[in-house]
Design an enzyme around this catalytic site. Structure first.
Site, PDB file in Angstrom:
ATOM      1  N   ASP A 149     -16.889  -5.714  -0.466  1.00 53.75           N
ATOM      2  CA  ASP A 149     -15.983  -4.603  -0.134  1.00 53.75           C
ATOM      3  C   ASP A 149     -16.418  -3.298  -0.780  1.00 53.75           C
ATOM      4  O   ASP A 149     -16.143  -2.213  -0.268  1.00 53.75           O
ATOM      5  CB  ASP A 149     -14.562  -4.927  -0.625  1.00 53.75           C
ATOM      6  CG  ASP A 149     -13.779  -5.780   0.350  1.00 53.75           C
ATOM      7  OD1 ASP A 149     -14.400  -6.391   1.238  1.00 53.75           O
ATOM      8  OD2 ASP A 149     -12.541  -5.841   0.223  1.00 53.75           O
ATOM      9  N   HIS A 209      -8.216   3.818   6.838  1.00 58.09           N
ATOM     10  CA  HIS A 209      -7.828   2.404   6.908  1.00 58.09           C
ATOM     11  C   HIS A 209      -6.395   2.321   6.381  1.00 58.09           C
ATOM     12  O   HIS A 209      -6.162   2.283   5.176  1.00 58.09           O
ATOM     13  CB  HIS A 209      -8.778   1.554   6.053  1.00 58.09           C
ATOM     14  CG  HIS A 209      -8.458   0.089   6.056  1.00 58.09           C
ATOM     15  ND1 HIS A 209      -9.204  -0.838   6.752  1.00 58.09           N
ATOM     16  CD2 HIS A 209      -7.463  -0.616   5.446  1.00 58.09           C
ATOM     17  CE1 HIS A 209      -8.682  -2.041   6.578  1.00 58.09           C
ATOM     18  NE2 HIS A 209      -7.625  -1.924   5.779  1.00 58.09           N
TER      19      HIS A 209
END
EC number: 2.7.2.1
Length: 398
Positions: A149, A209
């Site tokens: 990530d 996001h």
């Protein structure tokens, strides 16, 4: 080539099997309550409406992955006839610190490096490592790849990732901005360039996001130059239950006033704050929107504060990149929150963002939602982290 994508949480596991010849999802599934009473696996094969469900004790991730592999090769619900048809496994790993700037084939040395990052992600990295170990035990000859990530954000310059703290805290403990949701930001920025028929190297993109956890990234020429989450996924936007940016002096103030210790503060900021704490209603934006429509002033003020914070980051990143070509909305709220997208786009016309209200009347579907004459293109793009993990896995093991 068939690639199994695994996303291991502390007590859960999500998976997809993807045929990379055509990037087709063959099956998907979810295991919940690993190591807890009531363990359950729910598995779906592409093209079938019914689910394959297994309810039985799973004491650890090895038990869970053994059941996943049985489901993937199930005679009726499976997508392969036998496990050896799985060519590679791609693992989502939350935190790689400064150790990896790209995805890597998992080796004993990589596993050791991930263990060294446990302090940076104590909730997530141990589960990711357990998933890797379980797969190695059951599929010892299958290559495995770690997709991080944090990796996409490793291109940030020092001016973006250093905090205004004594430098020895960075050198001793790695205290700096890392950023998260990198696989999602990477996917939607690349996909935006494809949809617009542009070379990503020529684009200045802000990717939003917006889910229960939320972050924004500045992507200049395909590389991340800044992002809203920091040392942990707590910094940045107001989120479902996380506070986002606050004055740090609030913390010692609350320790004295409320008698909180470090664990109490952690729980307050991560589990009891955000839109849930602000409204006292829910961490689900749909519930808050309903309350706001019914005249709940706290819900209305919360939505306004949320929108304002997103607008601030978009404006700041446009300034940082000295321009803006594209804004992308993704994740649960970004993909489905029509009203929130419209509110974010309002007051942003000075940057060249003009919303097409008719085009914006859509949920969860790839769409250009800006007007034809909008200088800045706005897009809704459903994220696909699993496909990104599978692509990286294919690239490294092919």
């Amino acid at each position: 080539m068939k690639i199994l994508v695994l996303n291991c949480g502390s007590s859960s596991l999500k998976y997809q099997l993807i045929d990379m010849n055509n990037e087709e999802v063959l099956c998907i599934g979810l295991v919940e309550r690993i190591g807890i009473e009531g363990s359950i696996l729910k598995h779906e094969k592409a093209g079938r409406d019914d689910k394959y469900v297994v309810e039985q004790p799973m004491k650890d991730h090895k038990d869970a992955i053994a059941l996943v592999l049985e489901a993937v090769a199930h005679p009726e619900f499976g997508a392969v006839k036998e496990m050896k048809e799985i060519d590679a496994v791609g693992h989502r790993v939350v935190h790689a610190g400064e150790k990896f700037a790209t995805s890597v084939v998992i080796t004993p040395e990589v596993e050791e490096a991930l263990k060294e990052c446990i302090d940076l992600a104590p909730l997530h990295n141990p589960a990711n490592i357990m998933g890797i170990d379980a797969c190695k035990a059951i599929l010892p000859d299958v290559p495995m790849v770690g997709v991080f990530d944090t990796a996409f954000h490793q291109t940030m310059p020092k001016s973006s990732y250093l905090y205004g703290l004594p430098h020895e805290l960075y050198t001793k403990y790695g205290v700096r901005r890392y950023g998260f949701h990198g696989t999602s930001h990477n996917y939607v920025s690349q996909r935006a360039a494809e949809i617009l028929g542009k070379d990503i190297k020529d684009l200045k993109i802000v990717t939003c996001h917006l889910g229960n956890g939320a972050s924004i990234a500045a992507v200049d020429g395909g590389k991340c130059v800044d992002t809203s989450m920091g040392f942990t996924p707590l910094e940045g936007l107001i989120m479902g239950t996380r506070c986002g940016d606050i004055d740090p002096a609030i913390l010692p103030f609350l320790m004295r006033k409320e008698g909180l210790d470090a664990d109490g503060l952690d729980k307050l900021m991560n589990k009891e704050s955000g839109v849930y704490g602000m409204t006292g209603i829910s961490s689900d934006f749909r519930d808050i929107e309903d309350a706001a429509k019914n005249g709940d002033e706290r819900a209305q003020a919360t939505l306004e504060a949320y929108v304002k914070k997103v607008q601030k980051y978009i404006g700041a990143y446009a300034a940082e990149m000295n321009g803006l070509d594209v804004v992308v909305f993704t994740a649960g709220v970004g993909e489905n929150g029509k009203a929130i997208r419209a509110d974010i786009a309002s007051n942003m016309e000075f940057l060249g963002m003009k919303l097409d209200k008719e085009a914006n009347d859509v949920r969860g579907k790839e769409t250009v939602i800006s007007t034809a004459d909008s200088k800045v293109k706005m897009l809704l793009i459903p994220t696909n982290e699993e496909l990104m993990i599978a692509r990286d896995t294919l690239r490294l093991v092919k």
